[in-house]
Design a protein around this motif. Structure first.
Motif, PDB file in Angstrom:
ATOM      1  N   GLU A  67       0.828  -1.203   0.000  1.00 28.93           N
ATOM      2  CA  GLU A  67       0.000   0.000   0.000  1.00 28.93           C
ATOM      3  C   GLU A  67       0.862   1.254   0.000  1.00 28.93           C
ATOM      4  OE1 GLU A  67      -3.992   1.608   2.211  1.00 28.93           O
ATOM      5  OE2 GLU A  67      -2.531   0.537   3.425  1.00 28.93           O
ATOM      6  N   GLU A  68       1.960   1.232   0.770  1.00 30.78           N
ATOM      7  CA  GLU A  68       2.845   2.393   0.827  1.00 30.78           C
ATOM      8  C   GLU A  68       3.445   2.696  -0.540  1.00 30.78           C
ATOM      9  OE1 GLU A  68       7.004   3.815   3.008  1.00 30.78           O
ATOM     10  OE2 GLU A  68       6.118   1.867   3.474  1.00 30.78           O
ATOM     11  N   ALA A  69       3.905   1.642  -1.238  1.00 35.61           N
ATOM     12  CA  ALA A  69       4.505   1.843  -2.557  1.00 35.61           C
ATOM     13  C   ALA A  69       3.472   2.328  -3.565  1.00 35.61           C
ATOM     14  CB  ALA A  69       5.143   0.542  -3.032  1.00 35.61           C
ATOM     15  N   LEU A  71       0.696   4.109  -2.903  1.00 34.46           N
ATOM     16  CA  LEU A  71       0.408   5.507  -2.611  1.00 34.46           C
ATOM     17  C   LEU A  71       1.537   6.413  -3.100  1.00 34.46           C
ATOM     18  CD1 LEU A  71      -1.110   5.218   0.968  1.00 34.46           C
ATOM     19  CD2 LEU A  71      -2.301   5.971  -1.092  1.00 34.46           C
ATOM     20  N   ARG A  72       2.765   5.979  -2.876  1.00 33.51           N
ATOM     21  CA  ARG A  72       3.904   6.782  -3.306  1.00 33.51           C
ATOM     22  C   ARG A  72       3.918   6.929  -4.823  1.00 33.51           C
ATOM     23  NH1 ARG A  72       7.328   4.408  -0.398  1.00 33.51           N
ATOM     24  NH2 ARG A  72       8.039   2.846  -1.896  1.00 33.51           N
ATOM     25  N   ARG A  73       3.580   5.863  -5.528  1.00 31.82           N
ATOM     26  CA  ARG A  73       3.556   5.907  -6.996  1.00 31.82           C
ATOM     27  C   ARG A  73       2.570   6.949  -7.507  1.00 31.82           C
ATOM     28  NH1 ARG A  73       3.040   0.501 -10.621  1.00 31.82           N
ATOM     29  NH2 ARG A  73       5.287   0.602 -10.275  1.00 31.82           N
ATOM     30  N   TYR A  74       1.350   6.944  -6.965  1.00 31.25           N
ATOM     31  CA  TYR A  74       0.327   7.839  -7.511  1.00 31.25           C
ATOM     32  C   TYR A  74       0.345   9.230  -6.904  1.00 31.25           C
ATOM     33  CZ  TYR A  74      -1.288   4.063 -10.327  1.00 31.25           C
ATOM     34  OH  TYR A  74      -1.326   3.084 -11.274  1.00 31.25           O
ATOM     35  N   CYS A  75       0.866   9.360  -5.697  1.00 37.53           N
ATOM     36  CA  CYS A  75       0.999  10.703  -5.124  1.00 37.53           C
ATOM     37  C   CYS A  75       2.126  11.462  -5.791  1.00 37.53           C
ATOM     38  CB  CYS A  75       1.211  10.638  -3.618  1.00 37.53           C
ATOM     39  SG  CYS A  75      -0.255  10.108  -2.743  1.00 37.53           S
ATOM     40  N   THR A  76       3.094  10.752  -6.334  1.00 40.13           N
ATOM     41  CA  THR A  76       4.139  11.384  -7.121  1.00 40.13           C
ATOM     42  C   THR A  76       3.584  11.829  -8.465  1.00 40.13           C
ATOM     43  OG1 THR A  76       5.840  10.010  -6.090  1.00 40.13           O
ATOM     44  CG2 THR A  76       6.398  11.027  -8.190  1.00 40.13           C
ATOM     45  N   HIS A  79       0.147  15.644  -8.154  1.00 44.19           N
ATOM     46  CA  HIS A  79       0.594  16.599  -7.142  1.00 44.19           C
ATOM     47  C   HIS A  79      -0.612  17.391  -6.638  1.00 44.19           C
ATOM     48  CE1 HIS A  79       4.729  15.630  -8.196  1.00 44.19           C
ATOM     49  NE2 HIS A  79       4.381  15.756  -9.456  1.00 44.19           N
ATOM     50  N   PHE A  84      -4.707  13.053  -3.293  1.00 40.92           N
ATOM     51  CA  PHE A  84      -4.028  12.199  -2.320  1.00 40.92           C
ATOM     52  C   PHE A  84      -5.017  11.635  -1.301  1.00 40.92           C
ATOM     53  CE2 PHE A  84      -2.158  11.781   1.904  1.00 40.92           C
ATOM     54  CZ  PHE A  84      -1.151  10.860   1.658  1.00 40.92           C
ATOM     55  N   THR A  88      -6.287   7.784  -0.878  1.00 41.80           N
ATOM     56  CA  THR A  88      -6.063   7.085   0.388  1.00 41.80           C
ATOM     57  C   THR A  88      -7.369   6.542   0.956  1.00 41.80           C
ATOM     58  OG1 THR A  88      -4.224   8.577   0.854  1.00 41.80           O
ATOM     59  CG2 THR A  88      -5.070   7.296   2.698  1.00 41.80           C
TER      60      THR A  88
END
Length: 203
Positions: A67-69, A71-76, A79, A84, A88
């Motif tokens: 889940e962390e990866a 979220l990081r992929r799509y929050c990058t 913007h 976000f 989530t």
């Protein structure tokens, strides 16, 4: 005790059976093809012959992500704090359904739950990040990530989410089978789940 051992043996036998290779996907056997789908970009269609109930369509492809990866992929990529928090929140509702968080991604499959659920609980086939390896579509996936959503009788494909231990099988799997007889030229579709929401783009 003895019941616990028996249960463990049954689970091991089921995992061994589920992990066995299946027939080549329908696309490799000339039964399906990717084509334009009205208002939905592309889709997966039966070609000139019908597909019998129970036929193996393919295995869902993609990157295995925590889940962390994810979220990081799509929050990058997006913007925006609004996106976000929307993303989530919708991920928190996941229960082995395809995720469509406010249109941000169309290809994330949740593997939350199950007796062997691990940290890599999402499969992301978004073509902006994932490219099928040479021969993968013909040997494994059958372009199943191109299938669109449907409900009721129009949902002619069923999914099986197999939660397999990381060792020795390495990953859980999502496989698709024909739910009923699929007629020639008919689009292959399955129910993405109760959390799915999509609106046709304006014309």
């Amino acid at each position: 005790g003895a019941l616990g051992v028996a249960g463990s043996l049954r689970n091991a036998a089921r995992c061994w059976r589920d992990a066995q290779p299946l027939a080549p996907p329908a696309l490799a056997r000339g039964l399906t093809a990717v084509a334009a789908a009205a208002e939905r970009g592309e889709g997966l269609f039966a070609v000139d012959t019908s597909i019998e109930a129970g036929t193996f369509i393919g295995e869902y492809p993609g990157d295995r992500l925590s889940e962390e990866a994810l979220l990081r992929r799509y929050c990058t990529l997006y913007h925006s704090y609004f996106h976000f928090f929307t993303f989530t929140f919708l991920l928190s509702l996941s229960n082995s359904n395809l995720r469509y968080p406010n249109g941000l991604t169309s290809y994330v499959f949740g593997l939350v739950g199950g007796p062997f659920a691990g940290p890599d609980c999402y499969i992301d086939a978004d073509p902006r990040f994932y490219a099928e390896s040479v021969g993968e579509r013909e040997a494994v996936s059958g372009a199943t990530h191109k299938m669109n959503h449907a409900t009721g009788e129009a949902a002619n494909v069923r999914r099986d989410v197999l939660h397999l231990p990381r060792w020795p099988w390495g990953r859980s799997r999502v496989r698709f089978f024909a739910k009923r007889r699929i007629e020639a030229k008919e689009e292959l579709r399955f129910n993405y789940g109760s959390d799915y929401h999509w609106e046709a783009p304006p014309t």
